[in-house]
Design an enzyme around this catalytic site. Structure first.
Site, PDB file in Angstrom:
ATOM      1  N   THR A 176      -5.765  -1.330   7.028  1.00  0.00           N
ATOM      2  CA  THR A 176      -5.877  -2.789   7.108  1.00  0.00           C
ATOM      3  C   THR A 176      -7.268  -3.194   7.571  1.00  0.00           C
ATOM      4  O   THR A 176      -7.610  -4.373   7.545  1.00  0.00           O
ATOM      5  CB  THR A 176      -4.833  -3.355   8.097  1.00  0.00           C
ATOM      6  OG1 THR A 176      -5.006  -2.723   9.374  1.00  0.00           O
ATOM      7  CG2 THR A 176      -3.422  -3.095   7.593  1.00  0.00           C
ATOM      8  N   ASP A 206      -1.337   6.815   6.243  1.00  0.00           N
ATOM      9  CA  ASP A 206      -1.378   5.401   6.599  1.00  0.00           C
ATOM     10  C   ASP A 206      -2.251   5.212   7.842  1.00  0.00           C
ATOM     11  O   ASP A 206      -2.384   6.126   8.667  1.00  0.00           O
ATOM     12  CB  ASP A 206       0.042   4.903   6.866  1.00  0.00           C
ATOM     13  CG  ASP A 206       0.153   3.395   6.774  1.00  0.00           C
ATOM     14  OD1 ASP A 206      -0.830   2.747   6.381  1.00  0.00           O
ATOM     15  OD2 ASP A 206       1.234   2.865   7.091  1.00  0.00           O
ATOM     16  N   ARG A 211       6.450  -8.285   1.810  1.00  0.00           N
ATOM     17  CA  ARG A 211       7.293  -7.808   2.914  1.00  0.00           C
ATOM     18  C   ARG A 211       7.926  -8.987   3.643  1.00  0.00           C
ATOM     19  O   ARG A 211       9.109  -8.951   4.002  1.00  0.00           O
ATOM     20  CB  ARG A 211       6.465  -6.969   3.885  1.00  0.00           C
ATOM     21  CG  ARG A 211       7.274  -6.423   5.070  1.00  0.00           C
ATOM     22  CD  ARG A 211       6.389  -5.633   6.003  1.00  0.00           C
ATOM     23  NE  ARG A 211       5.863  -4.442   5.349  1.00  0.00           N
ATOM     24  CZ  ARG A 211       4.822  -3.754   5.807  1.00  0.00           C
ATOM     25  NH1 ARG A 211       4.201  -4.144   6.902  1.00  0.00           N
ATOM     26  NH2 ARG A 211       4.416  -2.668   5.175  1.00  0.00           N
ATOM     27  N   LYS A 251       0.833  -1.209   0.000  1.00  0.00           N
ATOM     28  CA  LYS A 251       0.000   0.000   0.000  1.00  0.00           C
ATOM     29  C   LYS A 251       0.869   1.261   0.000  1.00  0.00           C
ATOM     30  O   LYS A 251       0.620   2.188  -0.773  1.00  0.00           O
ATOM     31  CB  LYS A 251      -0.942  -0.016   1.211  1.00  0.00           C
ATOM     32  CG  LYS A 251      -1.963  -1.152   1.167  1.00  0.00           C
ATOM     33  CD  LYS A 251      -2.958  -1.089   2.307  1.00  0.00           C
ATOM     34  CE  LYS A 251      -2.340  -1.453   3.631  1.00  0.00           C
ATOM     35  NZ  LYS A 251      -1.924  -2.882   3.687  1.00  0.00           N
ATOM     36  N   THR A 252       1.885   1.298   0.851  1.00  0.00           N
ATOM     37  CA  THR A 252       2.781   2.461   0.887  1.00  0.00           C
ATOM     38  C   THR A 252       3.549   2.590  -0.423  1.00  0.00           C
ATOM     39  O   THR A 252       3.749   3.698  -0.938  1.00  0.00           O
ATOM     40  CB  THR A 252       3.760   2.330   2.067  1.00  0.00           C
ATOM     41  OG1 THR A 252       3.021   2.213   3.288  1.00  0.00           O
ATOM     42  CG2 THR A 252       4.675   3.541   2.143  1.00  0.00           C
TER      43      THR A 252
END
Length: 345
Positions: A167, A118, A226, A73-74
């Site tokens: 999330t 975020d 990640r 997302k980032t």
């Protein structure tokens, strides 16, 4: 104890290692949409919206990115700014505590800038309401003064693109969700995409890895880039210390076994969670709060980090009465599943 005024060498080494890890993380992130691997539906929608916005010379519609942690997302938020060739500013929901914080950020935005927030689900409700007019009318209402002398002042905001990540999209209010023109849901990655990501990351890091080694890491990465990059770094360390520096299947297997990451990507916490439900609560149902207290873990961590993967892959079931271990969980641990009688009412 180091003397006052002197730097602790161990602290310097630790800081250097932490900086190295952060540097690797930044290097591994793609900068352009064409370099972003996986998420074909989200990429297609975003590519069309970006091309249309650039051709009109306008700011892109506000974007809401949702999905489990670690899916990009980032990275996508920074890619949007790169593709539009505009400034990028990042903050998070918990960081914004008072109205002055939000006012300062919004009034200093440049033309068509991308503002990334975020964990938007953790933003203060009062600030969330202030965002309504900012996102829809490009205006911000602020109150000047106190008591009878107080007055409302409307501040104009330059056109900008608001990119928010969460999330837990269900915690967002309907009015706030309605302000977003582009809603993108990121899903867990398949093994083929993760295999490509591991190979690309290894190339950026200068780590020699063969196809089987990359496939083994991808298999145990829980569908999350990640985690794949984190496991790759740990396998690289193992290969340098215990092997010849090259990551093959044998080395990857040995390193991941040492890390207690099994073929499904389960780590120690996943196994503890499922085994607690199976052994202490007869397979469930058990409430989330009770489960968190038994495991000495935060409720949010269980719900946001561990549960989504277990739920999606069928090892855990969420019922009105609590969490239940499924047949797949029993089979994974080689335990016979007890016969449960279904209540008539």
């Amino acid at each position: 104890m180091p003397r006052e005024g002197k730097e602790n060498p161990e602290r310097l080494v630790s800081a250097a290692r932490a900086g190295e890890e952060d540097g690797f993380e930044l290097k591994l992130r793609p900068k352009w949409l064409r370099e972003f691997i996986g998420q074909p539906k989200a990429k297609e929608q975003l590519a069309i919206a970006l091309e249309a916005a650039k051709s009109r010379g306008e700011a892109l519609d506000h974007v809401l990115l949702s999905g489990p942690p670690g899916l990009g997302k980032t990275t996508l938020a920074s890619i949007i700014a790169n593709e539009l060739d505009v400034a990028f500013q990042q903050t998070s929901g918990p960081t914004l505590q008072i109205q002055g914080d939000l006012t300062a950020i919004l009034t200093n935005l440049r033309e068509r800038q991308v503002l990334f927030l975020d964990e938007i689900h953790r933003m203060q409700p009062l600030l969330e309401e202030k965002m309504y007019t900012a996102l829809e009318d490009l205006q911000l209402d602020i109150i000047i003064g106190q008591g009878p002398a107080a007055r409302t002042h409307v501040m104009e905001i330059r056109p900008f693109t608001f990119v928010a990540a969460t999330t837990r999209p269900g915690l967002l209010s309907s009015p706030l969700r309605a302000r977003f023109g582009i809603l993108l849901r990121l899903e867990y990655y398949n093994e083929d995409d993760l295999h490509v990501i591991v190979k690309r990351s290894a190339e950026v890091m200068g780590v020699p890895v063969d196809e089987d080694g990359a496939a083994e890491i991808a298999l145990r990465s829980r569908g999350t880039p990640r985690i794949a990059n984190r496991l790759l770094r740990r396998v690289r360390d193992y290969a340098q210390v215990r092997g010849n520096g090259e990551v093959d299947r044998k080395t990857a297997n040995a390193a991941l076994s040492m890390l207690e990451v099994d073929a499904h990507g389960f780590d120690e916490m996943d196994r503890r969670l499922l085994m607690t439900i199976i052994q202490k609560y007869d397979g469930g149902p058990v409430g989330l709060g009770t489960l968190a207290a038994t495991l000495s873990e935060d409720v949010d961590a269980l719900e946001e980090v561990y549960e989504p993967f277990l739920l999606q892959h069928g090892f855990l079931d969420r019922t009105p009465r609590g969490r239940v271990a499924t047949r797949l969980a029993y089979e994974h641990f080689g335990i016979t599943m007890p016969h449960r009688q279904t209540p008539l009412f």
